[in-house]
Motif scaffolding. Structure first.
Motif, short mmCIF file in Angstrom:
data_model
loop_
_atom_site.label_atom_id
_atom_site.label_comp_id
_atom_site.label_asym_id
_atom_site.label_seq_id
_atom_site.Cartn_x
_atom_site.Cartn_y
_atom_site.Cartn_z
N TYR A 83 19.98 -27.90 -2.60
CA TYR A 83 19.43 -29.37 -2.50
C TYR A 83 19.61 -29.74 -0.95
CZ TYR A 83 19.08 -29.88 -7.62
OH TYR A 83 18.82 -29.35 -8.85
N VAL A 84 18.86 -30.67 -0.57
CA VAL A 84 19.04 -30.98 0.87
C VAL A 84 19.26 -32.72 0.62
CG1 VAL A 84 18.00 -31.63 3.21
CG2 VAL A 84 17.46 -29.35 2.02
N ALA A 85 20.40 -32.96 1.23
CA ALA A 85 20.90 -34.45 1.36
C ALA A 85 20.74 -35.02 2.71
CB ALA A 85 22.33 -34.82 0.83
N GLY A 86 19.94 -35.96 3.03
CA GLY A 86 19.90 -36.74 4.12
C GLY A 86 21.21 -37.48 4.45
N THR A 87 21.96 -37.09 5.40
CA THR A 87 23.17 -37.72 5.60
C THR A 87 22.97 -39.16 6.44
OG1 THR A 87 24.39 -35.60 5.36
CG2 THR A 87 25.44 -37.35 6.47
N VAL A 88 23.71 -40.22 5.92
CA VAL A 88 23.69 -41.18 6.97
C VAL A 88 25.05 -41.66 7.00
CG1 VAL A 88 23.03 -43.55 6.80
CG2 VAL A 88 21.44 -42.30 5.85
N GLY A 89 25.57 -41.94 8.15
CA GLY A 89 27.44 -42.09 8.43
C GLY A 89 27.16 -43.78 8.53
N SER A 90 28.62 -44.07 8.74
CA SER A 90 28.89 -45.70 9.08
C SER A 90 28.38 -45.75 10.53
CB SER A 90 30.25 -45.85 8.64
OG SER A 90 30.48 -46.98 9.20
N LEU A 104 22.66 -54.34 11.48
CA LEU A 104 22.92 -53.12 10.66
C LEU A 104 21.73 -52.60 9.48
CD1 LEU A 104 26.48 -53.79 9.23
CD2 LEU A 104 26.09 -51.82 10.80
N GLU A 105 21.10 -53.68 9.09
CA GLU A 105 19.82 -53.56 8.29
C GLU A 105 18.82 -52.74 9.12
OE1 GLU A 105 18.93 -57.53 6.79
OE2 GLU A 105 20.15 -57.05 5.00
N ALA A 106 18.70 -53.19 10.32
CA ALA A 106 17.62 -52.70 11.01
C ALA A 106 18.01 -51.16 11.67
CB ALA A 106 17.35 -53.45 12.44
N ILE A 107 19.20 -51.01 11.86
CA ILE A 107 19.71 -49.49 12.17
C ILE A 107 19.54 -48.70 10.91
CG2 ILE A 107 21.71 -48.31 12.87
CD1 ILE A 107 22.80 -50.81 14.41
N TYR A 108 20.12 -49.10 9.95
CA TYR A 108 19.75 -47.99 8.88
C TYR A 108 18.26 -47.98 8.29
CZ TYR A 108 24.90 -48.23 8.28
OH TYR A 108 26.12 -47.92 8.38
N ARG A 109 17.68 -48.97 8.55
CA ARG A 109 16.24 -48.83 7.98
C ARG A 109 15.37 -47.78 8.78
NH1 ARG A 109 12.92 -51.63 4.90
NH2 ARG A 109 14.48 -53.05 4.59
N GLU A 110 15.70 -47.83 10.09
CA GLU A 110 14.95 -46.89 11.00
C GLU A 110 15.56 -45.39 10.84
OE1 GLU A 110 14.34 -46.31 16.04
OE2 GLU A 110 16.31 -46.91 15.26
N GLN A 111 16.99 -45.22 10.50
CA GLN A 111 17.22 -44.01 10.23
C GLN A 111 16.81 -43.45 8.96
OE1 GLN A 111 21.53 -43.13 10.11
NE2 GLN A 111 21.11 -40.79 10.06
N ILE A 112 17.00 -44.15 7.91
CA ILE A 112 16.44 -43.84 6.35
C ILE A 112 15.12 -43.59 6.46
CG2 ILE A 112 16.60 -44.62 4.04
CD1 ILE A 112 19.07 -45.96 4.52
#
Length: 611
Positions: A83-90, A104-112
């Motif tokens: 499996y491949v997991a898309g990794t998101v760090g703090s 934070l919401e804007a930063i995470y939304r762009e990456q996810i």
């Protein structure tokens, strides 16, 4: 990923996530080495591939490109085998503060969104020290996808998050925010992580993941090494399996050999049921409730210290006087000045923390001496000279000494002081330091660990009104109050009319404001302050009067006369007066303290004390 890239010769200090674009073959080689070792889940090389993290390298415009490339590279290697997991760090990482929720919401939304474009099998959130930040990231993910989310916390202290939530409570909250699997990664090796899980109040329905480090990091001749051998990982993987852990992996320092040892150890085994209940002696609310402890014999009795300045200033005029610690080894003159100011009626003597980055005697040592003399100290705490370890240690020492009043300040950069080559630390801002001191008052260390008692600090904040955009300075002041400041101390003010302006602009601020007043020594002193010291501005009238006064005793008497006029104007609108002693000339501020007392009595009799 980083460990292996480093072992392949990739230098420390570059952006490893950017290698998805710049050296894709190196990234796929790492993925392949772990797949061949027995991994059935590959993480994308995107731990820090968010706008905040990439900005350190000038790559914030590459967020989408890097994340999409990373998923494609992992998928290319995984094929149908893993499996491949898309990794998101703090985003905040190891620092206890950072961007607020909207950022934070804007930063995470762009990456996810970028990760999801390439259809990973799951999202993996890892190395989150603060539960609230991980909850924000999960909320964003839940708004974008129904893919499984693996949510992993990193603990600084065993059993509790940095923001003070017991592990089992944190896991429950993560499920509420959409996590499919919850767990731990980084910071600790396998043994400590196993111990945390054994003590946690796990539930039979929990789905747990564990990605420990390969022991502790060491550096030898500039090379980085981790202590744990692959065989040890294989042995402890069996213990994780017995605990009911569903995903067993590795974080910093775990090589393909470590993964191979774990994969072989649990090969062919069905998942075990979670060992629910645990034996947590301090889980749940107890993990955040300080133990009752006998008070240190070094603590002064609260009643003997008198009323704290922020409390007294709410109902009557109150005076704080600054006296600089000495640059030499003898404290005698300083202590004489502190004793004289106290006898004159000063409610507290405040000591700077190497102001202007010039080395002076420790204000903590002097504060302890003052306490023995019956003089109440108010210590400045700069963000410049101590890292987070030193800051908490310093505060714990102040607590043990019974020193309760502190002023949290940023601090002047080292390069402007007497050691221009010294390193400025600045682990946190003054806003963060205020919040963290208040966290000690709640009975929690900076790391979130429950303390044996609550601290009792009163925290002040600095305010510079001498700026071009005063409205922005007022907003900054409001943020310090929101962070927990109990009172405010301003830079010295030399315009009597400005007290009315400042009082009107801060009338909504619900903490006492101590307005700064510093008597001038000479014309040269006045010009130096006006032209060379940040945050100080003199009026033309004051500069003219000092120029006419020249130097010597007459100039000092004019400086005191100007200060008395400023005190009179300030006391009509403010109860808090902050006198700054120039060049250890404490006889000047002694006279001003006595003047404040006389003026206050007259105002009380006339019924003109500020509301």
């Amino acid at each position: 990923m980083a460990t292996q890239l480093y072992q392949m010769g990739t230098p420390v200090g570059i952006c490893y996530e950017a290698l998805c674009l710049e050296r894709p073959n190196a990234v796929t080689a790492v993925h392949k080495s772990y797949l061949e070792a027995g991994a059935s889940l590959l993480e994308t090389n995107t731990f820090g591939a968010n706008a905040h993290g990439l900005a350190r390298y000038g790559l914030e415009g590459k967020v989408v490109e890097i994340n999409r490339a990373a998923v494609r590279l992992a998928r290319q290697v995984a094929g149908e085998q893993a499996y491949v997991a898309g990794t998101v760090g703090s985003v905040r990482g190891v620092r206890p503060a950072g961007p607020v929720r909207a950022e934070l919401e804007a930063i995470y939304r762009e990456q996810i969104e970028a990760l999801l474009t390439e259809a990973p099998d799951a999202l993996l959130f890892e190395t989150f020290y603060d539960l609230d930040e991980l909850e924000i990231a999960l909320d964003v993910a839940r708004s974008l996808t129904v893919l499984p989310s693996i949510a992993q916390l990193s603990l600084i202290d065993l059993g509790v998050t940095r923001d003070g939530v017991a592990l089992s409570d944190a896991f429950a909250r993560l499920y509420d925010h959409g996590a499919s699997i919850v767990g731990l990664n980084c910071r600790f090796g396998p043994s400590d992580m196993l111990r945390v899980l054994e003590k946690a109040n796990l539930r039979a329905t929990d789905r747990i993941s564990v990605f420990p480090n390969a022991g502790l990091l060491s550096v030898t001749d500039g090379a980085y090494h981790y202590a744990s051998e692959p065989e040890y990982f294989g042995e402890i993987a069996q213990s994780f399996h017995a605990m009911g852990v569903r995903i067993i992996g590795g974080c910093c320092g775990t090589t393909p050999d470590h993964i191979r040892a774990m994969a072989n150890a649990v090969a062919g085994r069905a998942p075990a049921p979670v060992k629910a209940g645990g034996n947590a002696a301090r889980e749940g609310t107890d993990a955040r409730r300080p133990r009752v402890a006998e008070r240190s014999v070094l603590h002064s009795d609260d009643a003997s210290a008198g009323e704290l300045v922020h409390e007294k200033a709410r109902h009557t005029h109150t005076v704080i006087v600054e006296l600089d610690p000495p640059k030499d080894l003898s404290p005698n003159v300083f202590l004489e000045g502190a004793r004289a100011l106290h006898a004159a009626g000063a409610d507290a003597v405040t000591l700077a923390d190497n102001s202007l980055a010039v080395t002076r005697m420790s204000n903590m040592a002097l504060g302890a001496m003052m306490k023995q003399m019956g003089v109440e100290p108010l210590l400045h705490m700069s963000c410049r000279d101590r890292n987070l370890i030193g800051q908490q240690s310093h505060l714990m020492g102040l607590h043990a000494l019974g020193i309760r009043q502190v002023l949290a300040i940023t601090g002047d950069p080292s390069r402007f002081g007497d050691f221009p080559g010294a390193t400025s630390v600045f682990d946190v801002s003054s806003f963060d330091l205020i919040r963290m001191i208040k966290q000690l008052n709640d009975g929690r260390s900076f790391t979130g660990r429950a303390l044996d008692e609550c601290a009792r600090f009163t925290v002040g904040a600095a305010f510079n009104p001498h700026v071009r955009h005063l409205d922005k300075a007022i907003r900054r002041l409001e943020r310090k109050v929101e962070a927990g400041a109990d009172f405010i101390m301003t830079q010295p003010i030399y315009d009597p009319e400005f007290f009315d302006v400042l009082a009107d602009l801060t009338s909504h601020v619900n903490v006492p404001i101590f307005v700064g007043i510093m008597p001038l020594l000479s014309a040269r002193n006045a010009e130096f302050l006006h032209n060379e010291v940040p945050g100080i501005t003199l009026t033309d009238d004051v500069r003219k009067r000092m120029a006419e006064a020249g130097t010597g005793a007459h100039a000092r008497s004019v400086g005191v006369e100007i200060a008395r006029e400023l005190v009179d104007a300030a006391m009509k609108r403010f109860r808090g007066i902050y006198l700054i002693t120039p060049m250890m000339r404490y006889e000047m501020t002694v006279g001003l303290v006595e003047h404040v007392a006389r003026t206050a009595r007259n105002m009380d009799q006339a019924g003109s004390t500020p509301a």
